[in-house]
Scaffold this active site. Sequence first.
Site, PDB file in Angstrom:
ATOM      1  N   PRO A 120       0.890  -1.312  -0.027  1.00 34.87           N
ATOM      2  CA  PRO A 120       0.220  -0.158   0.036  1.00 34.87           C
ATOM      3  C   PRO A 120       0.909   0.968   0.103  1.00 34.87           C
ATOM      4  O   PRO A 120       2.065   1.080   0.027  1.00 34.87           O
ATOM      5  CB  PRO A 120      -0.783  -0.055   1.196  1.00 34.87           C
ATOM      6  CG  PRO A 120       0.350  -0.749   2.411  1.00 34.87           C
ATOM      7  CD  PRO A 120       1.431  -1.572   1.495  1.00 34.87           C
ATOM      8  N   PHE A 121       0.363   2.370  -0.135  1.00 37.68           N
ATOM      9  CA  PHE A 121       1.010   3.737  -0.161  1.00 37.68           C
ATOM     10  C   PHE A 121       1.500   4.184   1.299  1.00 37.68           C
ATOM     11  O   PHE A 121       2.290   4.997   1.253  1.00 37.68           O
ATOM     12  CB  PHE A 121       0.274   4.849  -0.852  1.00 37.68           C
ATOM     13  CG  PHE A 121      -0.897   5.208   0.103  1.00 37.68           C
ATOM     14  CD1 PHE A 121      -0.529   6.329   1.099  1.00 37.68           C
ATOM     15  CD2 PHE A 121      -2.275   4.961   0.219  1.00 37.68           C
ATOM     16  CE1 PHE A 121      -1.290   7.087   2.023  1.00 37.68           C
ATOM     17  CE2 PHE A 121      -2.935   5.469   1.104  1.00 37.68           C
ATOM     18  CZ  PHE A 121      -2.617   6.800   1.818  1.00 37.68           C
ATOM     19  N   GLU A 217      -3.955  -8.186   4.493  1.00 33.45           N
ATOM     20  CA  GLU A 217      -3.739  -7.215   5.545  1.00 33.45           C
ATOM     21  C   GLU A 217      -4.382  -5.923   5.215  1.00 33.45           C
ATOM     22  O   GLU A 217      -3.995  -5.340   4.500  1.00 33.45           O
ATOM     23  CB  GLU A 217      -2.122  -6.897   5.823  1.00 33.45           C
ATOM     24  CG  GLU A 217      -1.239  -7.989   6.369  1.00 33.45           C
ATOM     25  CD  GLU A 217      -1.317  -8.240   7.638  1.00 33.45           C
ATOM     26  OE1 GLU A 217      -1.892  -7.186   8.371  1.00 33.45           O
ATOM     27  OE2 GLU A 217      -0.954  -9.059   8.202  1.00 33.45           O
ATOM     28  N   CYS A 251      -3.130   2.203   9.360  1.00 32.50           N
ATOM     29  CA  CYS A 251      -4.025   1.312   9.402  1.00 32.50           C
ATOM     30  C   CYS A 251      -4.563   1.004  10.655  1.00 32.50           C
ATOM     31  O   CYS A 251      -5.672   0.686  10.834  1.00 32.50           O
ATOM     32  CB  CYS A 251      -3.566   0.050   8.669  1.00 32.50           C
ATOM     33  SG  CYS A 251      -2.115  -0.733   9.426  1.00 32.50           S
ATOM     34  N   GLU A 341     -13.801   3.774   6.748  1.00 36.64           N
ATOM     35  CA  GLU A 341     -12.436   4.258   7.506  1.00 36.64           C
ATOM     36  C   GLU A 341     -12.021   5.463   7.018  1.00 36.64           C
ATOM     37  O   GLU A 341     -12.101   5.737   5.992  1.00 36.64           O
ATOM     38  CB  GLU A 341     -11.457   3.079   6.833  1.00 36.64           C
ATOM     39  CG  GLU A 341     -10.059   3.299   7.501  1.00 36.64           C
ATOM     40  CD  GLU A 341      -9.095   2.133   6.732  1.00 36.64           C
ATOM     41  OE1 GLU A 341      -9.327   1.665   5.650  1.00 36.64           O
ATOM     42  OE2 GLU A 341      -7.990   2.036   7.243  1.00 36.64           O
ATOM     43  N   PHE A 343      -8.975   7.265   7.242  1.00 36.68           N
ATOM     44  CA  PHE A 343      -7.699   7.392   6.645  1.00 36.68           C
ATOM     45  C   PHE A 343      -7.382   8.842   6.420  1.00 36.68           C
ATOM     46  O   PHE A 343      -6.844   9.121   5.348  1.00 36.68           O
ATOM     47  CB  PHE A 343      -7.865   6.496   5.349  1.00 36.68           C
ATOM     48  CG  PHE A 343      -6.406   5.593   5.532  1.00 36.68           C
ATOM     49  CD1 PHE A 343      -6.179   4.690   6.364  1.00 36.68           C
ATOM     50  CD2 PHE A 343      -5.356   5.778   4.556  1.00 36.68           C
ATOM     51  CE1 PHE A 343      -5.100   3.817   6.415  1.00 36.68           C
ATOM     52  CE2 PHE A 343      -4.216   4.825   4.468  1.00 36.68           C
ATOM     53  CZ  PHE A 343      -4.168   3.881   5.559  1.00 36.68           C
TER      54      PHE A 343
HETATM   55  P1  NAD Z   1      -5.431  -0.100  -1.919  1.00 37.83           P
HETATM   56  O1  NAD Z   1      -6.232  -1.079  -1.523  1.00 37.83           O
HETATM   57  O2  NAD Z   1      -6.010   1.229  -2.635  1.00 37.83           O
HETATM   58  O3  NAD Z   1      -4.109  -0.637  -2.582  1.00 37.83           O
HETATM   59  C1  NAD Z   1      -3.235  -1.480  -2.353  1.00 37.83           C
HETATM   60  C2  NAD Z   1      -2.636  -2.119  -3.566  1.00 37.83           C
HETATM   61  O4  NAD Z   1      -3.776  -2.535  -4.388  1.00 37.83           O
HETATM   62  C3  NAD Z   1      -1.719  -0.922  -4.474  1.00 37.83           C
HETATM   63  O5  NAD Z   1      -0.472  -1.659  -4.755  1.00 37.83           O
HETATM   64  C4  NAD Z   1      -2.560  -1.122  -5.737  1.00 37.83           C
HETATM   65  O6  NAD Z   1      -1.780  -0.687  -6.748  1.00 37.83           O
HETATM   66  C5  NAD Z   1      -3.518  -2.256  -5.842  1.00 37.83           C
HETATM   67  N1  NAD Z   1      -4.712  -1.850  -6.355  1.00 37.83           N
HETATM   68  C6  NAD Z   1      -5.699  -0.892  -6.249  1.00 37.83           C
HETATM   69  N2  NAD Z   1      -6.845  -0.906  -6.515  1.00 37.83           N
HETATM   70  C7  NAD Z   1      -6.551  -2.155  -7.388  1.00 37.83           C
HETATM   71  C8  NAD Z   1      -7.714  -2.735  -8.405  1.00 37.83           C
HETATM   72  N3  NAD Z   1      -8.694  -2.386  -8.585  1.00 37.83           N
HETATM   73  N4  NAD Z   1      -7.373  -4.205  -8.672  1.00 37.83           N
HETATM   74  C9  NAD Z   1      -6.124  -4.725  -8.430  1.00 37.83           C
HETATM   75  N5  NAD Z   1      -5.047  -4.095  -7.641  1.00 37.83           N
HETATM   76  C10 NAD Z   1      -5.369  -2.674  -7.270  1.00 37.83           C
HETATM   77  O7  NAD Z   1      -4.727   0.642  -0.617  1.00 37.83           O
HETATM   78  P2  NAD Z   1      -4.062   1.771  -0.048  1.00 37.83           P
HETATM   79  O8  NAD Z   1      -4.754   3.233  -0.286  1.00 37.83           O
HETATM   80  O9  NAD Z   1      -2.595   1.675  -0.770  1.00 37.83           O
HETATM   81  O10 NAD Z   1      -3.712   1.871   1.425  1.00 37.83           O
HETATM   82  C11 NAD Z   1      -4.709   1.948   2.335  1.00 37.83           C
HETATM   83  C12 NAD Z   1      -5.310   0.922   2.750  1.00 37.83           C
HETATM   84  O11 NAD Z   1      -4.534  -0.158   3.064  1.00 37.83           O
HETATM   85  C13 NAD Z   1      -6.423   1.042   3.771  1.00 37.83           C
HETATM   86  O12 NAD Z   1      -7.670   0.678   3.986  1.00 37.83           O
HETATM   87  C14 NAD Z   1      -5.565   0.764   5.107  1.00 37.83           C
HETATM   88  O13 NAD Z   1      -6.417   0.535   6.400  1.00 37.83           O
HETATM   89  C15 NAD Z   1      -4.975  -0.554   4.585  1.00 37.83           C
HETATM   90  N6  NAD Z   1      -3.756  -0.857   5.174  1.00 37.83           N
HETATM   91  C16 NAD Z   1      -3.644  -2.049   5.778  1.00 37.83           C
HETATM   92  C17 NAD Z   1      -2.321  -2.275   6.572  1.00 37.83           C
HETATM   93  C18 NAD Z   1      -2.340  -3.607   7.416  1.00 37.83           C
HETATM   94  O14 NAD Z   1      -1.167  -4.049   7.730  1.00 37.83           O
HETATM   95  N7  NAD Z   1      -3.153  -4.326   7.732  1.00 37.83           N
HETATM   96  C19 NAD Z   1      -1.399  -1.426   6.399  1.00 37.83           C
HETATM   97  C20 NAD Z   1      -1.504  -0.323   5.496  1.00 37.83           C
HETATM   98  C21 NAD Z   1      -2.464   0.101   4.884  1.00 37.83           C
END
Ligand code: NAD
Length: 440
Positions: A120-121, A217, A251, A341, A343
């Site tokens: 994630p970012f 996660e 998160c 959430e 965020f």
């Molecule tokens: P995101 O789900 O938007 O993106 C995560 C990954 O999924 C990226 O690499 C992205 O390229 C890919 N992705 C995005 N859309 C996609 C799609 N339609 N099809 C296939 N792949 C796709 O998450 P984010 O915005 O980067 O991170 C924030 C989220 O992550 C929050 O919900 C946060 O709570 C969660 N998070 C969880 C943890 C943990 O350890 N449990 C840690 C950090 C963040």
Amino acid sequence: MTLTDQQQINSIFQNQKSFFATRKTQSVSFRIEQLKQFRAVFVKHTDAICDALMEDLGKNRKEAEYAEVQLVLDELDYCIANIEEWAQPVEVPSKPRPGGENVVSKLTRQPFGVTYIIGPFNYPVQLTFSPLIGALMTGNTVILKPSENTPTVSKVIASMIAEAFQPEYVAVVQGGIEENTLLLTFPFDYIFFTGSANVGKIIMAAAAKQLIPLTLELGGKSPCIVHRDADLDLAAKRISTGKWANCGQTCVAPDYVYVHEEVKGALISKIKSYLKETYQDQSLGKIGKIVSRKQVENLAGYIAAAPEKLVYGGGYALESRYFEATLMDDVNWEDAVMQQEIFGPILPFLSYSNIDEALNEINGRPKPLALYVFSENQAFADDVLNRTSSGDAEINSTLIHVGSHFLPFGGVGASGFGKYHGKFSFETFSHLRAVLQIKK
Ligand code: NAD
């Protein structure tokens, strides 16, 4: 994505399959040597990592070093020191055979093969490299896809990986949805995804098609319960540090505060004082940037939907992706800010007079990644934990559990499944194979 890009991704995958088949990664000393080499490259690039985190997320140096660099180094050192022991087969008792033969039963750990780690970012270094360490220490090969939303960090990650490893062992694919969609059609042996619940569903559906085991996660709305007997100074400080780290983009950040009505006013005023002291200069580089303009708009929308509930902050700037630490009072479950959430740096306050009401509301919603309870009464805090479910929990603090490699980290239900960090990463990234032998 061009055809050449697709062919390149395909050939990385095929080369990793072939490399895994050489069984080179079966050797524990090979794994240790590779992790040590990675450590050296990682240390060498610390400045580049911190600069990239400032560029993409406005993360100040102190936070970048503490929450990204140091966590990776701690994880590396702890794992390197223990791999040998964790990799040993463990003999367990055997059930006697009717013929009295000598039976030996063992638990052994095998790597899965070619693994896929999707990052994630929000903590783009730590959340791609901690799983990477887990995958490598157990003898897997890895394709890493960092987030496209932190492009400067992703570039640094790609160049570090290229310097530390051969691509048939570890490779980075940069990109977003298109690249991820293609990669998800490959027959990986394990997928480790960190990100949102919505994307988690897409990943799980893709994995299901090929029965690929995975870890998710995810995130969610992590509650922070503050009881009337809590130490309010301590609660104000620890809730604030947990909420406003990384501009609320954590998160396990407290998503909202559920506070006993008798102490709500006092808690809010202490948090305001803390904010004035700590974030007086709320400029970029102090509190950080929101990841995108779109997310700044979403956050602004929560306030616009209930402007009368804004009691502190609320300022933002679309262009610089800056958003002030913000408090909203008298919030209820129907408010826009409580629908998903957050965020971001908005902290809503809900109140209860009877803890049963609060727990019923929490238990009626998806299981959160973390749950925090502040109380000076151990029995009360224990009771709250016994009556709720969350990935992990803390009493009288926030966020700290994530940094401990002695504790497993992960979600439950809608906040994900599978645990990692330290020995738990070893367990997650390896297959527990039972081996029974009847000896002559
Ligand atoms: P995101 O789900 O938007 O993106 C995560 C990954 O999924 C990226 O690499 C992205 O390229 C890919 N992705 C995005 N859309 C996609 C799609 N339609 N099809 C296939 N792949 C796709 O998450 P984010 O915005 O980067 O991170 C924030 C989220 O992550 C929050 O919900 C946060 O709570 C969660 N998070 C969880 C943890 C943990 O350890 N449990 C840690 C950090 C963040």
